[in-house]
Design a protein around this motif. Structure first.
Motif, short mmCIF file in Angstrom:
data_model
loop_
_atom_site.label_atom_id
_atom_site.label_comp_id
_atom_site.label_asym_id
_atom_site.label_seq_id
_atom_site.Cartn_x
_atom_site.Cartn_y
_atom_site.Cartn_z
N VAL A 1 19.21 54.68 43.78
CA VAL A 1 19.20 55.53 44.97
C VAL A 1 19.57 54.72 46.22
O VAL A 1 20.42 55.13 47.01
N ALA A 2 18.92 53.56 46.39
CA ALA A 2 19.17 52.74 47.58
C ALA A 2 20.63 52.28 47.63
O ALA A 2 21.27 52.32 48.69
N GLY A 3 21.15 51.84 46.47
CA GLY A 3 22.54 51.36 46.43
C GLY A 3 23.54 52.46 46.71
O GLY A 3 24.47 52.30 47.51
N THR A 4 23.36 53.61 46.07
CA THR A 4 24.31 54.71 46.24
C THR A 4 24.28 55.26 47.66
O THR A 4 25.34 55.41 48.29
N VAL A 5 23.09 55.53 48.18
CA VAL A 5 22.97 56.08 49.54
C VAL A 5 23.49 55.08 50.57
O VAL A 5 24.21 55.47 51.51
N GLY A 6 23.15 53.80 50.40
CA GLY A 6 23.62 52.78 51.34
C GLY A 6 25.13 52.67 51.37
O GLY A 6 25.73 52.57 52.45
N LEU A 7 25.76 52.67 50.20
CA LEU A 7 27.22 52.57 50.15
C LEU A 7 27.89 53.77 50.79
O LEU A 7 28.91 53.65 51.49
N VAL A 8 27.34 54.95 50.58
CA VAL A 8 27.95 56.17 51.13
C VAL A 8 27.80 56.23 52.65
O VAL A 8 28.77 56.50 53.37
N TYR A 9 26.60 55.95 53.15
CA TYR A 9 26.32 56.17 54.57
C TYR A 9 26.54 54.94 55.45
O TYR A 9 26.78 55.08 56.65
#
Length: 468
Positions: free
Chosen positions: A169-177
């Motif tokens: 979750v942290a990796g995906t959300v961080g990369l997107v936003y």
């Protein structure tokens, strides 16, 4: 004239001296090529064992885990340095391999046969490497305590789930936003953060004499569950890339098959193990304990592979089952020399396939990747370290050690990067970032484990029990 030709015996063409000579030449060429493949494999093994022992001995003398030396030795002989051991999967060609050059200069390998010999030699070494990790997990299973694993099972499950969900979750959300990465590549990078290399962690725990400790058993149990969850996550993400939608039926199949396999193999194995022991006791030939154990381990590995799980899960389950028998000690002792042969191949190959060129900031395409990689490394470490602190009710547990033991991604992370690259879902920067994250977590975990664990016995004693 045509009629006369048609009336000739049907086997006239095959009996032609010219064609017979050509067929014999082709057969001789194939035989010679097979000999050169064997020569290439032998040279590769010489290089692998030299790098393994040199790196392991140096690390042992400076109080670092020997497995770290095997990984570094692999890097030195691999694609990043001397290119003695390179693989087609990394984009290398026959002319990039120093071993192929040695065969051309010393064994008379013709240039036209170089590519096929290189491909065959690389495939053999890759297969030996896969056998190495299967035997390693079989040995780790033998050294583990099934009752203890079952006891810590609920704790391990919590650690595994948090260790998958938090970094994903942290990796995906961080990369997107933060980095404005497209959703699909961000999901793939987040998925790569979920992996845990059970092989590397288990080897270090064994070297530290902590494999049978409560922390060690929690880490191993969580790493096994991580492997299963990682397979499910990879299948989901790969499905998303191919079809644009998530196939729920595929997820359900993987989860059910993994659960049925692990539980079923252990239950069935405990019923069959007395029969296996009785069979071994009746045998009069040499190697009856080792070969019977390997037949059992390879059978479970095959079944795991056939139902689209990892073969190492089958080997680990076989080790757990046989550890419950009175042949455990004898089997453990006999597996060690076999592991000494195969396991270094696995760790050296992991290092050899690590491309450090992605760390070069002078290459413009690497700069963006290094910035993203820094973010991924932080998430990768913190996302696993926090897992230890999800364990409640036992204040004596070394919670930091549990979290650190989940850090290394190793070959599992490289699989994610490889699948993502092959699917076309990853940009060069994102792919480079994942590779840097895998490299960093793989190499930082062994010395960190040494720091956070208080050794229960001298290293020299535990090293004797496991392959170097």
């Amino acid at each position: 004239m045509t009629d006369n030709i048609c009336m000739l015996p049907w086997n006239w063409l095959t009996d032609s001296p010219l064609l017979a000579t050509a067929a014999e030449a082709a057969t001789e060429s194939e035989a010679e090529e097979g000999t050169l493949v064997l020569a290439g494999v032998l040279l590769s093994l010489v290089v692998i064992y030299f790098a393994s022992k040199l790196g392991g001995e140096i690390c042992s003398r400076i109080n670092l885990p020997p497995v770290l030396g095997e990984l570094v030795g692999g890097v030195l002989i691999g694609i990043s340095a001397f290119r003695l051991l390179v693989f087609p999967e990394s984009g290398s060609l026959a002319e990039d391999s120093l071993i192929i050059s040695l065969l051309q200069n010393t064994a008379g390998l013709p240039p036209e046969s170089a590519s096929s010999v290189f491909a065959a030699q690389s495939e053999v070494i890759s297969l030996l490497s896969e056998l190495g990790v299967i035997i390693l997990l079989f040995e780790i299973g033998l050294e583990s305590d099934l009752k203890e694993l079952i006891r810590v099972g609920p704790i391990a499950a919590v650690v595994a789930v948090v260790g998958v969900v938090a970094p994903f979750v942290a990796g995906t959300v961080g990369l997107v936003y933060i980095f404005n990465t497209p959703v699909v590549p961000a999901i793939f990078a987040g998925a790569a953060l979920t992996a845990t290399s059970i092989g590397i962690t288990a080897k270090v725990l064994a070297e530290l004499g902590q494999l049978s400790s409560e922390e060690g058993q929690i880490i191993i149990g969580a790493a096994v569950l991580d492997d299963i969850l990682g397979i499910v996550v990879l299948a989901v993400v790969a499905s998303l890339v191919k079809t644009g939608e998530i196939q729920v039926s595929n997820i359900i199949y993987l989860v059910i098959s993994a659960a049925v396999f692990l539980i079923g193999s252990i239950l069935l194995g405990r019923l069959l193990s007395p029969l296996l022991v009785g069979l071994v006791n009746e045998m009069k030939t040499r190697g009856q304990v080792l070969l019977t154990g390997l037949v059992f381990a390879f059978s479970l590995s095959y079944i795991a592979t056939a139902i689209h799980l990892e073969g190492i899960l089958g080997a680990f389950a076989a080790g757990l089952i046989l550890a419950e028998t009175d042949k455990r000690k004898e089997l453990e002792e006999q597996v060690i020399p076999l592991a000494d042969f195969f396991v270094p191949i696995f760790f050296v190959c992991v290092g050899a396939q690590t491309d450090l060129s992605v760390l070069n900031p002078a290459v413009p395409t690497n700069r963006e990747g290094l910035i993203i990689a820094t973010f991924l490394i932080v998430v990768a470490i913190l996302g696993k370290v926090i897992t230890g602190f999800t364990v409640f009710g036992n204040p004596d547990l070394n919670k930091l050690a549990i979290g650190v033991g989940m850090i290394p991604r190793g070959e599992v992370g490289l699989v994610f990067a490889g699948v993502g690259s092959a699917s076309g879902a990853l940009s060069e920067a994102t792919e480079a970032a994942i590779i840097v994250m895998v490299i960093s977590t793989t190499f930082i975990a062994p010395p960190l484990l040494r720091l956070v664990f208080k050794e229960t016995e001298p290293i020299s004693q535990s090293v004797d029990k496991v392959p170097e």
